[in-house]
Design an enzyme around this catalytic site. Sequence first.
Site, PDB file in Angstrom:
ATOM      1  N   HIS A  13      29.578  48.884  34.841  1.00 35.50           N
ATOM      2  CA  HIS A  13      30.183  47.771  35.455  1.00 35.50           C
ATOM      3  C   HIS A  13      31.584  48.106  35.532  1.00 35.50           C
ATOM      4  CE1 HIS A  13      31.459  43.250  35.070  1.00 35.50           C
ATOM      5  NE2 HIS A  13      32.521  44.109  35.528  1.00 35.50           N
ATOM      6  N   HIS A  15      35.333  48.297  37.958  1.00 40.98           N
ATOM      7  CA  HIS A  15      36.142  47.741  39.175  1.00 40.98           C
ATOM      8  C   HIS A  15      37.148  48.961  39.565  1.00 40.98           C
ATOM      9  CE1 HIS A  15      35.003  43.507  38.426  1.00 40.98           C
ATOM     10  NE2 HIS A  15      35.142  43.961  37.165  1.00 40.98           N
ATOM     11  N   LEU A  16      36.853  49.366  40.769  1.00 41.30           N
ATOM     12  CA  LEU A  16      37.568  50.167  41.445  1.00 41.30           C
ATOM     13  C   LEU A  16      38.557  49.691  42.439  1.00 41.30           C
ATOM     14  CD1 LEU A  16      35.009  53.011  42.399  1.00 41.30           C
ATOM     15  CD2 LEU A  16      36.673  53.005  40.615  1.00 41.30           C
ATOM     16  N   ARG A  17      38.675  48.312  42.767  1.00 47.16           N
ATOM     17  CA  ARG A  17      39.376  47.957  44.152  1.00 47.16           C
ATOM     18  C   ARG A  17      39.692  48.518  45.196  1.00 47.16           C
ATOM     19  NH1 ARG A  17      39.458  43.903  40.175  1.00 47.16           N
ATOM     20  NH2 ARG A  17      40.952  44.071  38.690  1.00 47.16           N
ATOM     21  N   ASN A  41      34.031  42.477  43.967  1.00 51.85           N
ATOM     22  CA  ASN A  41      35.115  41.334  43.958  1.00 51.85           C
ATOM     23  C   ASN A  41      36.300  41.956  44.642  1.00 51.85           C
ATOM     24  OD1 ASN A  41      35.803  42.857  41.619  1.00 51.85           O
ATOM     25  ND2 ASN A  41      36.458  40.857  40.744  1.00 51.85           N
ATOM     26  N   LYS A  95      25.629  40.901  42.360  1.00 51.18           N
ATOM     27  CA  LYS A  95      26.784  40.216  41.523  1.00 51.18           C
ATOM     28  C   LYS A  95      26.992  38.985  41.531  1.00 51.18           C
ATOM     29  CE  LYS A  95      29.469  40.101  38.039  1.00 51.18           C
ATOM     30  NZ  LYS A  95      30.377  40.951  37.250  1.00 51.18           N
ATOM     31  N   HIS A 134      28.028  37.288  35.919  1.00 49.23           N
ATOM     32  CA  HIS A 134      29.226  36.920  35.145  1.00 49.23           C
ATOM     33  C   HIS A 134      29.080  35.604  34.388  1.00 49.23           C
ATOM     34  CE1 HIS A 134      33.737  37.245  34.072  1.00 49.23           C
ATOM     35  NE2 HIS A 134      33.539  36.038  33.593  1.00 49.23           N
ATOM     36  N   HIS A 168      29.105  42.267  30.433  1.00 47.44           N
ATOM     37  CA  HIS A 168      30.260  42.273  29.432  1.00 47.44           C
ATOM     38  C   HIS A 168      29.903  40.958  28.503  1.00 47.44           C
ATOM     39  CE1 HIS A 168      31.664  39.206  32.237  1.00 47.44           C
ATOM     40  NE2 HIS A 168      31.956  40.268  33.114  1.00 47.44           N
ATOM     41  N   ASP A 240      33.564  47.453  32.421  1.00 43.93           N
ATOM     42  CA  ASP A 240      34.638  46.487  32.918  1.00 43.93           C
ATOM     43  C   ASP A 240      35.956  46.829  33.111  1.00 43.93           C
ATOM     44  OD1 ASP A 240      34.890  43.935  34.253  1.00 43.93           O
ATOM     45  OD2 ASP A 240      35.221  42.780  32.555  1.00 43.93           O
ATOM     46  N   HIS A 244      44.963  46.453  36.870  1.00 49.81           N
ATOM     47  CA  HIS A 244      45.608  45.271  37.709  1.00 49.81           C
ATOM     48  C   HIS A 244      47.045  46.328  37.623  1.00 49.81           C
ATOM     49  CE1 HIS A 244      43.383  41.790  38.066  1.00 49.81           C
ATOM     50  NE2 HIS A 244      42.759  42.320  36.863  1.00 49.81           N
ATOM     51  N   ALA A 256      43.672  38.675  34.271  1.00 45.91           N
ATOM     52  CA  ALA A 256      42.630  39.366  33.553  1.00 45.91           C
ATOM     53  C   ALA A 256      42.132  40.533  34.023  1.00 45.91           C
ATOM     54  CB  ALA A 256      41.607  38.103  33.143  1.00 45.91           C
TER      55      ALA A 256
END
Length: 335
Positions: A13, A15-17, A41, A95, A134, A168, A240, A244, A256
């Site tokens: 899980h 996030h790479l953006r 996302n 997801k 989620h 998560h 996760d 940011h 978050a």
Amino acid sequence: MKTHTILMPLDMHLHLRDAVMLETVAPLTAYSYSGAIIMPNLVPPVTTLEDVKAYKQRVMAAVPNDNFEPYMTIFYKNYDKAFLESIASEIVAIKLYPAGITTNSEGGVSSFDIEEMRPTLEAMSELEIPLCVHGETDGFVMDREAEFMPVYELLAKNFPKLKIIMEHITTKAAVDMLDKYENLYATITVHHLLLTLDDVIGGMMMPHHFCKPIAKRPEDLDALLTVALSAHPKVMFGSDSAPHPQHAKESCGCAAGVFTAPISLQLLCEIFEQYDKLDNLQAFVSDNAQNIYGICPEFKEVTLEKRTFVVPEKYGSVVPMYAGEAIAWAIESID
Ligand code: NCD
Ligand code: ZN
């Protein structure tokens, strides 16, 4: 010097953006992991075959080494079977976000109407596409995950052939669900194996410990540690790690997400060693995920050494968890 070797670590899980952020963070995970499940996302979210293929290309282009596999996902909508057939070979999971529950989830599911979702979830069962969820309601923040358990039960009962991953997890309530249904699995982050709510807001407010779902009570932490340290076969590591920029975290209205990508494996070693369970780390951080997803990751052998490593203050614009602090293990070599 004490060392520990992990084969083919996997982050289930991540996030790479996109764009500059992707270029900053993707190499950090690709360095020490064989593969990672890439969350969809983005703004707008990844929802089409073209989106997935193009995003995968951008991820690969941002990674300097070729021994890293980005396992792609799409953002859940009530897709039809023909579409799912067309995309099945390009993704490892779908997801599902409840609408508005976390960062960039506005287009998520607004009501869990099983009959509306049935055609999609039945097609996913047939095509063997797992559903990553989620699992939070819009209730009181400490109760959101526990309140979501009836939804997991409804999904697990109605779609017994669908692999459902409780993402998560942060509560004893979720841990207790694991063995109730054969088709329920879970990911656990490293920060949720270290923090309780006290570490987020008990003293000074710590924006870099703030994420969704929020860290819970000591008894929840204990339950998570029990299943992670014993490498329960239905539990996988999923960081996760959610970058940011510093200004979005250290601001009025903190985004978050905890950024752990460059230190997650080192922290896992520290935790598993502390409880004398290093022998179980391989299953938690790779083998269980290989079995559950039926994946065969790129070969990578990561050797960690027990020596102090001071976490950098920043990676690009992102402040990592434990910035400037000393952690107990460091990456020694990668083959
Ligand atoms: C994630 C993000 O920033 O994309 N944030 C988080 O707090 N975990 C989204 C998510 O996984 O909830
Ligand atoms: Zn996430």
